[in-house]
Motif scaffolding. Structure first.
Motif, PDB file in Angstrom:
ATOM      1  N   ALA A   1       0.831  -1.211   0.000  1.00  0.00           N
ATOM      2  CA  ALA A   1       0.000   0.000   0.000  1.00  0.00           C
ATOM      3  C   ALA A   1       0.862   1.257   0.000  1.00  0.00           C
ATOM      4  N   MET A   2       2.007   1.210   0.705  1.00  0.00           N
ATOM      5  CA  MET A   2       2.917   2.365   0.674  1.00  0.00           C
ATOM      6  C   MET A   2       3.414   2.614  -0.742  1.00  0.00           C
ATOM      7  N   GLY A   3       3.676   1.539  -1.492  1.00  0.00           N
ATOM      8  CA  GLY A   3       4.093   1.700  -2.882  1.00  0.00           C
ATOM      9  C   GLY A   3       3.017   2.330  -3.731  1.00  0.00           C
ATOM     10  N   ASP A   4       1.753   1.929  -3.505  1.00  0.00           N
ATOM     11  CA  ASP A   4       0.638   2.531  -4.236  1.00  0.00           C
ATOM     12  C   ASP A   4       0.555   4.029  -3.967  1.00  0.00           C
ATOM     13  N   MET A   5       0.613   4.402  -2.699  1.00  0.00           N
ATOM     14  CA  MET A   5       0.508   5.818  -2.323  1.00  0.00           C
ATOM     15  C   MET A   5       1.687   6.623  -2.860  1.00  0.00           C
ATOM     16  N   LEU A   6       2.888   6.058  -2.734  1.00  0.00           N
ATOM     17  CA  LEU A   6       4.077   6.786  -3.165  1.00  0.00           C
ATOM     18  C   LEU A   6       4.103   6.973  -4.678  1.00  0.00           C
ATOM     19  N   ALA A   7       3.540   6.029  -5.411  1.00  0.00           N
ATOM     20  CA  ALA A   7       3.489   6.150  -6.871  1.00  0.00           C
ATOM     21  C   ALA A   7       2.747   7.417  -7.286  1.00  0.00           C
ATOM     22  N   GLU A   8       1.662   7.724  -6.598  1.00  0.00           N
ATOM     23  CA  GLU A   8       0.902   8.931  -6.940  1.00  0.00           C
ATOM     24  C   GLU A   8       1.716  10.190  -6.660  1.00  0.00           C
ATOM     25  N   ASP A   9       2.495  10.175  -5.567  1.00  0.00           N
ATOM     26  CA  ASP A   9       3.337  11.334  -5.261  1.00  0.00           C
ATOM     27  C   ASP A   9       4.424  11.505  -6.323  1.00  0.00           C
ATOM     28  N   VAL A  10       5.021  10.398  -6.764  1.00  0.00           N
ATOM     29  CA  VAL A  10       6.044  10.477  -7.801  1.00  0.00           C
ATOM     30  C   VAL A  10       5.444  10.983  -9.111  1.00  0.00           C
ATOM     31  N   ARG A  11       4.241  10.510  -9.436  1.00  0.00           N
ATOM     32  CA  ARG A  11       3.585  10.965 -10.661  1.00  0.00           C
ATOM     33  C   ARG A  11       3.371  12.488 -10.639  1.00  0.00           C
ATOM     34  N   LYS A  12       2.866  12.992  -9.509  1.00  0.00           N
ATOM     35  CA  LYS A  12       2.554  14.422  -9.413  1.00  0.00           C
ATOM     36  C   LYS A  12       3.811  15.286  -9.377  1.00  0.00           C
TER      37      LYS A  12
ATOM     38  N   GLN B   1       6.797  10.308   0.847  1.00  0.00           N
ATOM     39  CA  GLN B   1       5.412   9.930   1.130  1.00  0.00           C
ATOM     40  C   GLN B   1       4.807  10.971   2.064  1.00  0.00           C
ATOM     41  N   THR B   2       3.533  11.305   1.871  1.00  0.00           N
ATOM     42  CA  THR B   2       2.873  12.209   2.804  1.00  0.00           C
ATOM     43  C   THR B   2       2.498  11.450   4.069  1.00  0.00           C
ATOM     44  N   LEU B   3       2.378  12.160   5.174  1.00  0.00           N
ATOM     45  CA  LEU B   3       1.994  11.496   6.416  1.00  0.00           C
ATOM     46  C   LEU B   3       0.584  10.912   6.322  1.00  0.00           C
ATOM     47  N   PRO B   4      -0.408  11.642   5.783  1.00  0.00           N
ATOM     48  CA  PRO B   4      -1.730  11.008   5.612  1.00  0.00           C
ATOM     49  C   PRO B   4      -1.665   9.769   4.726  1.00  0.00           C
ATOM     50  N   GLY B   5      -0.810   9.792   3.699  1.00  0.00           N
ATOM     51  CA  GLY B   5      -0.690   8.636   2.828  1.00  0.00           C
ATOM     52  C   GLY B   5      -0.090   7.443   3.553  1.00  0.00           C
ATOM     53  N   LEU B   6       0.913   7.693   4.385  1.00  0.00           N
ATOM     54  CA  LEU B   6       1.517   6.605   5.146  1.00  0.00           C
ATOM     55  C   LEU B   6       0.518   6.016   6.131  1.00  0.00           C
ATOM     56  N   ILE B   7      -0.188   6.880   6.844  1.00  0.00           N
ATOM     57  CA  ILE B   7      -1.180   6.402   7.813  1.00  0.00           C
ATOM     58  C   ILE B   7      -2.250   5.563   7.132  1.00  0.00           C
ATOM     59  N   GLU B   8      -2.743   6.031   5.994  1.00  0.00           N
ATOM     60  CA  GLU B   8      -3.786   5.284   5.285  1.00  0.00           C
ATOM     61  C   GLU B   8      -3.256   3.944   4.771  1.00  0.00           C
ATOM     62  N   SER B   9      -1.978   3.886   4.410  1.00  0.00           N
ATOM     63  CA  SER B   9      -1.393   2.631   3.932  1.00  0.00           C
ATOM     64  C   SER B   9      -1.531   1.522   4.956  1.00  0.00           C
ATOM     65  N   VAL B  10      -1.380   1.887   6.221  1.00  0.00           N
ATOM     66  CA  VAL B  10      -1.449   0.893   7.287  1.00  0.00           C
ATOM     67  C   VAL B  10      -2.867   0.770   7.835  1.00  0.00           C
TER      68      VAL B  10
ATOM     69  N   ALA C   1      -5.293   5.430  15.541  1.00  0.00           N
ATOM     70  CA  ALA C   1      -4.212   6.347  15.182  1.00  0.00           C
ATOM     71  C   ALA C   1      -2.888   5.659  15.497  1.00  0.00           C
ATOM     72  N   PHE C   2      -1.783   6.305  15.107  1.00  0.00           N
ATOM     73  CA  PHE C   2      -0.467   5.728  15.288  1.00  0.00           C
ATOM     74  C   PHE C   2       0.455   6.712  15.998  1.00  0.00           C
ATOM     75  N   ASP C   3       1.510   6.165  16.578  1.00  0.00           N
ATOM     76  CA  ASP C   3       2.583   7.039  17.034  1.00  0.00           C
ATOM     77  C   ASP C   3       3.390   7.449  15.807  1.00  0.00           C
ATOM     78  N   CYS C   4       3.323   8.720  15.481  1.00  0.00           N
ATOM     79  CA  CYS C   4       4.047   9.289  14.342  1.00  0.00           C
ATOM     80  C   CYS C   4       4.971  10.407  14.814  1.00  0.00           C
ATOM     81  N   SER C   5       5.457  10.289  16.031  1.00  0.00           N
ATOM     82  CA  SER C   5       6.171  11.398  16.666  1.00  0.00           C
ATOM     83  C   SER C   5       7.412  11.831  15.900  1.00  0.00           C
TER      84      SER C   5
END
Length: 534
Positions: free
Chosen positions: A283-294, A445-454, A463-467
């Motif tokens: 899922a992180m790869g899916d999210m990151l692909a969109e960031d690379v495209r943009k 990767q954006t933080l919302p994108g990383l959170i959604e991946s998991v 929620a997660f510890d993202c400190s």
């Protein structure tokens, strides 16, 4: 970051399972390893030292680790030093004889030290907060004043400890002649779970199960245990040969597992808090692909090939390449006999080992615009060296994509990122990070994108510890003064290691720190600590 393990068999020799399990957790700590077992008449047997699992344990050592239950640990130092004395598991003889392993980090060490000194009158002999937790647990257990304890006494001791400790901790403990105790901090920041298997040699009147507690589910899978389940945040589980008892000690704290477990630390074949690490990285790869495209493709940049930085980023990199329709290639050949550079102690050691660890294949780089995909960019040392390797073999352009957002803040819960000045993204823009590591561009990767991946894989995690990304510390107790003190302590540790490296080289007889010939007792352990303490 450390790996913890505890096994209770109905009957048999627990050391072999403990040894194999620690090998499966080696990625979580490469500085030290240890096993303590409990044999007949409640006697403890230990083998622990600095080094990798393969170096610490030999067949003759394992044969002398008697008993059908035991505790293991692989260590990656954070709060403590690198001294041999801080290899775990730790032991105290009072009350009852307790062995203890811990993964995580506390943030109120000074308060805990005062409590142990002024109220408990217990001696703490190392800089490790794991020893603090052990002594706090022992202090609360001793307050029962009973000759023989039961499960209610143990739950009360865990409750007393949790009411005092602030921070992240997943712990396993063994009480001589009684059983195994496992518990997790109220926020569930650090992972630990339990699996079982039907025993081939059940004892009469017992529950008939062998039980395994481990930081990651892969241990149970490999050792033929089944029904893995995570210990809930704030929960304690007590296992004897006749009963498995569990109790939610702190029921209302916010659940915040560390998201960096999914990004980097955990094995892809593990499941943590109901989330497949492998699927989260897809899922992180899916999210990151969109960031690379943009950020790159839509702006006219050409990418000829996607190449992962082995090994953690392979899954995400392959998914990204498939989404973007760009060829995926293995451009780096890895020497698998070099450890993980991120968790190697010392910046100079990490830098020196990057090129020992990886070799770039020119045919995959020459004349191409390359997108390197990594799980994260921490200090920037590894990224800079890898990018230079790609340029040395002829890459036209080198872009870097990170599955994690910029790491700009200290981790205080068990990952060795205490000094903000060491983080390449701290105080820098993305463009400045790219310049610092000599990349043509960096895509995070954006933080919302990383959170959604998991989170999409288990919506019950709120929620997660993202400190390390957002500077929000769920436990509280972390302010500027604390962070400054932590950074100073780490600097002092670095200096201490330089000094102690000459001291430990002296040929004094007590340097043989592995002891498996007989029961562990207070005199033996204190002597070992005195040799290696700073």
């Amino acid at each position: 970051m450390c790996g913890i393990l505890a096994i209770l068999l109905q009957q048999g020799h627990a050391a072999s399972d403990l040894h194999e399990g620690l090998g499966l957790l080696q990625h979580r700590g490469q500085n030290a390893a240890g096993i303590v077992t409990c044999g007949p008449k409640g006697r403890f047997y230990q083998c622990k030292a600095n080094g990798m699992v393969r170096d610490v344990f030999e067949p003759r050592n394992l044969a002398n680790l008697h008993g059908s239950m035991g505790v293991g640990h692989v260590r990656y130092p954070t709060a403590g030093s690198f001294a041999h004395a801080e290899a775990q598991p730790f032991y105290v003889n009072s009350p009852y004889g307790i062995v203890f392993s811990h993964n995580g980090n506390t943030v109120n060490q000074d308060e805990l030290l005062r409590l142990l000194d002024e109220d408990a009158h217990r001696h703490v002999n190392t800089d490790s907060d794991s020893e603090l937790l052990l002594n706090l647990f022992a202090f609360h257990l001793q307050s029962t004043g009973k000759l023989r304890i039961n499960e209610e006494d143990i739950f009360a001791a865990v409750r007393g400890m949790m009411s005092t400790v602030v921070g992240a901790y997943a712990c396993v403990a063994m009480i001589a002649g009684f059983g195994i105790v496992a518990f997790r901090d109220p926020n569930g920041i650090r992972p630990v779970g339990m699996s079982t298997r039907r025993s081939e040699n059940p004892v009469e009147g017992g529950h008939g199960l062998d039980v395994c507690f481990a930081s990651e589910s892969v241990v149970g899978d490999a050792l033929n245990y089944e029904n893995f389940e995570d210990i809930r945040p704030g929960e304690a589980i007590i296992v004897t040969r006749t009963a498995i008892t569990r109790r939610l000690i702190v029921p209302d704290a916010p659940f915040r597992p560390d998201i960096f477990e999914y990004v980097y630390f955990a094995r892809p074949d593990s499941v943590i808090d109901g989330v497949s690490v492998y699927h989260s990285r897809l899922a992180m790869g899916d999210m990151l692909a969109e960031d690379v495209r943009k950020q790159l493709l839509d702006k006219g940049e050409r990418i000829d090939v996607v190449i992962p930085v082995p090994d953690t980023s392979r899954v995400a990199a392959l998914q990204l390449a498939q989404n973007l329709g760009i060829p995926y290639r293995e451009g780096f050949v890895k020497n698998r006999y070099i450890g993980r550079t991120f968790i190697m102690p010392g910046q100079s050691v990490r830098r020196k080992n990057v090129r020992r660890k990886l070799n770039a294949m020119a045919l995959e780089f020459a004349g191409k615009n390359v997108l390197l995909v990594d799980d994260s960019i921490v200090r920037g040392t590894t990224s800079r060296e890898i990018i230079q390797m790609a340029r040395d073999v002829g890459s036209s352009k080198v872009f870097m994509a990170s599955c994690a957002p910029p790491i700009r803040h200290s981790n205080v819960y068990g990952i060795d990122m205490p000094s903000r000045s060491e983080l390449v993204a701290h105080g820098r823009t993305v463009e400045e990070v790219a310049k610092a590591i000599d990349a043509d561009a960096v895509v995070y990767q954006t933080l919302p994108g990383l959170i959604e991946s998991v989170q999409q894989l288990n919506r019950e995690i709120p929620a997660f510890d993202c400190s390390i990304f957002d500077n929000v510390y769920v436990t509280g107790g972390v302010d500027e003064a604390y962070l400054a003190g932590l950074e100073k302590a780490r600097s002092d540790n670095e200096q201490s290691k330089k000094v102690s490296s000459t001291v430990v080289a002296q040929p004094t007889e007590p340097q043989t720190v592995m002891s498996c010939s007989g029961p562990m007792n207070g005199a033996e352990d204190i002597g070992l600590y005195n040799v290696w303490s700073r």
